[in-house]
Motif scaffolding. Structure first.
Motif, PDB file in Angstrom:
ATOM      1  N   PHE A  86       0.821  -1.217   0.000  1.00 38.08           N
ATOM      2  CA  PHE A  86       0.000   0.000   0.000  1.00 38.08           C
ATOM      3  C   PHE A  86       0.853   1.264   0.000  1.00 38.08           C
ATOM      4  CE2 PHE A  86      -2.656   3.328   1.871  1.00 38.08           C
ATOM      5  CZ  PHE A  86      -3.858   3.160   1.182  1.00 38.08           C
ATOM      6  N   ASP A  87       1.987   1.228   0.693  1.00 40.18           N
ATOM      7  CA  ASP A  87       2.835   2.415   0.790  1.00 40.18           C
ATOM      8  C   ASP A  87       3.462   2.823  -0.530  1.00 40.18           C
ATOM      9  OD1 ASP A  87       4.411   0.104   0.795  1.00 40.18           O
ATOM     10  OD2 ASP A  87       6.036   1.088   1.899  1.00 40.18           O
ATOM     11  N   ARG A  88       3.340   1.973  -1.562  1.00 40.00           N
ATOM     12  CA  ARG A  88       3.895   2.291  -2.883  1.00 40.00           C
ATOM     13  C   ARG A  88       2.808   2.626  -3.898  1.00 40.00           C
ATOM     14  NH1 ARG A  88       6.500  -2.291  -1.156  1.00 40.00           N
ATOM     15  NH2 ARG A  88       5.383  -3.631  -2.634  1.00 40.00           N
ATOM     16  N   LEU A  89       1.555   2.640  -3.462  1.00 42.39           N
ATOM     17  CA  LEU A  89       0.437   2.927  -4.366  1.00 42.39           C
ATOM     18  C   LEU A  89       0.168   4.429  -4.482  1.00 42.39           C
ATOM     19  CD1 LEU A  89      -2.148   0.199  -3.242  1.00 42.39           C
ATOM     20  CD2 LEU A  89      -0.415   0.042  -5.053  1.00 42.39           C
ATOM     21  N   SER A  90      -0.620   4.795  -5.491  1.00 45.91           N
ATOM     22  CA  SER A  90      -1.078   6.173  -5.651  1.00 45.91           C
ATOM     23  C   SER A  90      -2.291   6.368  -4.741  1.00 45.91           C
ATOM     24  CB  SER A  90      -1.465   6.444  -7.111  1.00 45.91           C
ATOM     25  OG  SER A  90      -0.341   6.299  -7.959  1.00 45.91           O
ATOM     26  N   VAL A  91      -2.147   7.231  -3.737  1.00 46.68           N
ATOM     27  CA  VAL A  91      -3.126   7.278  -2.636  1.00 46.68           C
ATOM     28  C   VAL A  91      -3.499   8.714  -2.262  1.00 46.68           C
ATOM     29  CG1 VAL A  91      -3.304   6.846  -0.127  1.00 46.68           C
ATOM     30  CG2 VAL A  91      -2.475   5.046  -1.648  1.00 46.68           C
ATOM     31  N   ILE A  92      -4.759   8.879  -1.851  1.00 47.78           N
ATOM     32  CA  ILE A  92      -5.187  10.111  -1.187  1.00 47.78           C
ATOM     33  C   ILE A  92      -5.051   9.876   0.317  1.00 47.78           C
ATOM     34  CG2 ILE A  92      -7.189  11.517  -0.534  1.00 47.78           C
ATOM     35  CD1 ILE A  92      -8.184  11.335  -3.375  1.00 47.78           C
ATOM     36  N   GLY A  93      -4.359  10.778   1.001  1.00 45.64           N
ATOM     37  CA  GLY A  93      -4.255  10.726   2.452  1.00 45.64           C
ATOM     38  C   GLY A  93      -5.009  11.891   3.051  1.00 45.64           C
ATOM     39  N   SER A  94      -5.626  11.673   4.201  1.00 46.64           N
ATOM     40  CA  SER A  94      -6.437  12.725   4.809  1.00 46.64           C
ATOM     41  C   SER A  94      -6.168  12.814   6.311  1.00 46.64           C
ATOM     42  CB  SER A  94      -7.924  12.441   4.563  1.00 46.64           C
ATOM     43  OG  SER A  94      -8.738  13.503   5.002  1.00 46.64           O
ATOM     44  N   ASP A  95      -6.023  14.050   6.801  1.00 49.72           N
ATOM     45  CA  ASP A  95      -5.744  14.259   8.228  1.00 49.72           C
ATOM     46  C   ASP A  95      -6.334  15.591   8.656  1.00 49.72           C
ATOM     47  OD1 ASP A  95      -4.817  13.733  10.744  1.00 49.72           O
ATOM     48  OD2 ASP A  95      -2.697  13.941  10.277  1.00 49.72           O
ATOM     49  N   GLU A  96      -6.425  15.806   9.987  1.00 56.73           N
ATOM     50  CA  GLU A  96      -6.970  17.072  10.503  1.00 56.73           C
ATOM     51  C   GLU A  96      -6.155  17.567  11.688  1.00 56.73           C
ATOM     52  OE1 GLU A  96      -8.115  14.674  13.689  1.00 56.73           O
ATOM     53  OE2 GLU A  96      -8.607  14.228  11.597  1.00 56.73           O
ATOM     54  N   VAL A  97      -6.256  18.868  11.934  1.00 59.26           N
ATOM     55  CA  VAL A  97      -5.545  19.526  13.037  1.00 59.26           C
ATOM     56  C   VAL A  97      -6.476  20.564  13.654  1.00 59.26           C
ATOM     57  CG1 VAL A  97      -3.635  21.093  13.632  1.00 59.26           C
ATOM     58  CG2 VAL A  97      -3.225  19.206  12.057  1.00 59.26           C
ATOM     59  N   GLY A  98      -6.345  20.763  14.966  1.00 65.54           N
ATOM     60  CA  GLY A  98      -7.053  21.859  15.625  1.00 65.54           C
ATOM     61  C   GLY A  98      -8.286  21.479  16.393  1.00 65.54           C
ATOM     62  N   ASN A  99      -8.725  20.236  16.277  1.00 63.80           N
ATOM     63  CA  ASN A  99      -9.951  19.833  16.963  1.00 63.80           C
ATOM     64  C   ASN A  99      -9.820  19.916  18.474  1.00 63.80           C
ATOM     65  OD1 ASN A  99     -12.696  18.500  16.742  1.00 63.80           O
ATOM     66  ND2 ASN A  99     -11.633  16.991  18.004  1.00 63.80           N
ATOM     67  N   GLY A 100      -8.599  19.723  19.001  1.00 65.11           N
ATOM     68  CA  GLY A 100      -8.397  19.766  20.444  1.00 65.11           C
ATOM     69  C   GLY A 100      -7.878  21.089  20.957  1.00 65.11           C
ATOM     70  N   SER A 101      -7.784  22.078  20.080  1.00 60.66           N
ATOM     71  CA  SER A 101      -7.288  23.393  20.486  1.00 60.66           C
ATOM     72  C   SER A 101      -8.455  24.354  20.689  1.00 60.66           C
ATOM     73  CB  SER A 101      -6.341  23.951  19.425  1.00 60.66           C
ATOM     74  OG  SER A 101      -5.862  25.229  19.801  1.00 60.66           O
TER      75      SER A 101
END
Length: 307
Positions: A86-101
């Protein structure tokens, strides 16, 4: 010999440690930390998650003052949760920041990394944003955005406060992740990613329950795993972009208010919120902070605010 010990403590004990080590604390404060201190040759790093790391010849002794060391946990084999390679595939990655601030927005980013860009991004230094300084994050973010397609959503506090009664914190994040991914998929069309990896913040069944109420549902090729940046550089890239956006928004808030606005939800946030209340009341505070946090009531008491 240098030792490393990690313990998990309660919020109350973390606050007590913060007070105990106040005089030994260092000026530097990496992202997601409450404090870093140097005590009898031991570096003590306390994280907002409640984990505290002790490093040094007497790490075990110092850690034992506060709790029992956590047993080392092995990273789950990627093959158990993700397709092979999987680490060599073409991938969309998604993450978030600020929910705990308390202050600042919630930022969510979906980033697409094609297979032929993986090595280039890693060579650039793209990795877990928690291992990077704020300056490195902002600088890297600019470079990443020039190299790959991405969609960044910034939910400002004023809008957050307006929708928060309807959306709980998890539902809100699901909606933001889903929309960022949906928009990025439209940007990429007709190109399709081989997978979509979301840095897991809730069980998959819960995510899929909430996403069913969204207008533009993305339900195919989804994968969920904690510490997603360890499994594909796309998540690391997304994390850096949304972390940089969060930091830049905090800088803007600081410039507008005329004093430093902290991240996190600790005592500094209470004191800062009290200053904002004195300056412009709850209406002004609602433009900069997430009002449903307990910090609001604490700030009212500090400021003597009764409205």
């Amino acid at each position: 010999m240098t030792q490393t010990q990690v313990i998990k403590v309660s919020k109350d004990l973390l606050n007590k440690m913060d007070e105990t080590y106040k005089k030994q604390q260092l000026n530097k404060k990496p992202p997601y930390t409450v404090f870093t201190a140097k005590v009898n040759g031991v570096t003590v790093t306390a994280y907002t998650s409640g984990k505290v790391m002790f490093q040094g010849p007497a790490a075990a002794t110092e850690a034992a003052r506060w709790g029992t060391a956590l047993s080392a946990k092995k990273k789950p084999a990627a093959s158990a949760v993700l397709p092979p390679g999987f680490d060599r595939l073409s991938v969309i990655g998604s993450d978030e920041v600020g929910n705990g601030s308390y202050f600042g927005p919630v930022t969510v980013c979906a980033a697409y990394v094609a297979a032929d860009m993986i090595t280039k991004l890693k060579a650039l230094g793209v990795r877990d944003s928690k291992e990077l300084t704020d300056d490195q994050i902002v600088k890297l973010s600019h470079s990443i955005k020039e190299l790959i397609p991405y969609r960044l959503l910034v939910l400002e506090p004023k809008k957050y406060n307006a929708i928060q009664p309807k959306y709980n914190a998890v539902h809100m994040k699901v909606a933001l992740h889903n929309q960022a991914i949906f928009l990025l998929l439209n940007d990429l069309a007709p190109v399709k990613p081989e997978g979509i990896l979301i840095d897991q913040f809730t069980p998959e069944a819960n995510y899929r329950k909430y996403v069913r109420s969204e207008k533009n549902q993305v339900a195919e090729k989804l994968h969920f795993i904690t510490k997603g940046e360890q499994y594909h550089v796309a998540v690391a890239a997304a994390s850096i972009i949304c972390r940089a956006a969060f930091l830049e928004e905090l800088d803007e808030e600081s410039a507008e208010l005329g004093f430093n606005v902290p991240s996190g939800a600790g005592a500094k946030s209470d004191q800062t919120a009290a200053k904002v209340l004195k300056q412009g009341g709850i209406e002004l505070l609602s433009q900069y902070a997430k009002l449903h946090f307990a910090n609001t009531e604490k700030a009212k008491k500090i400021a003597g605010y009764s409205n």
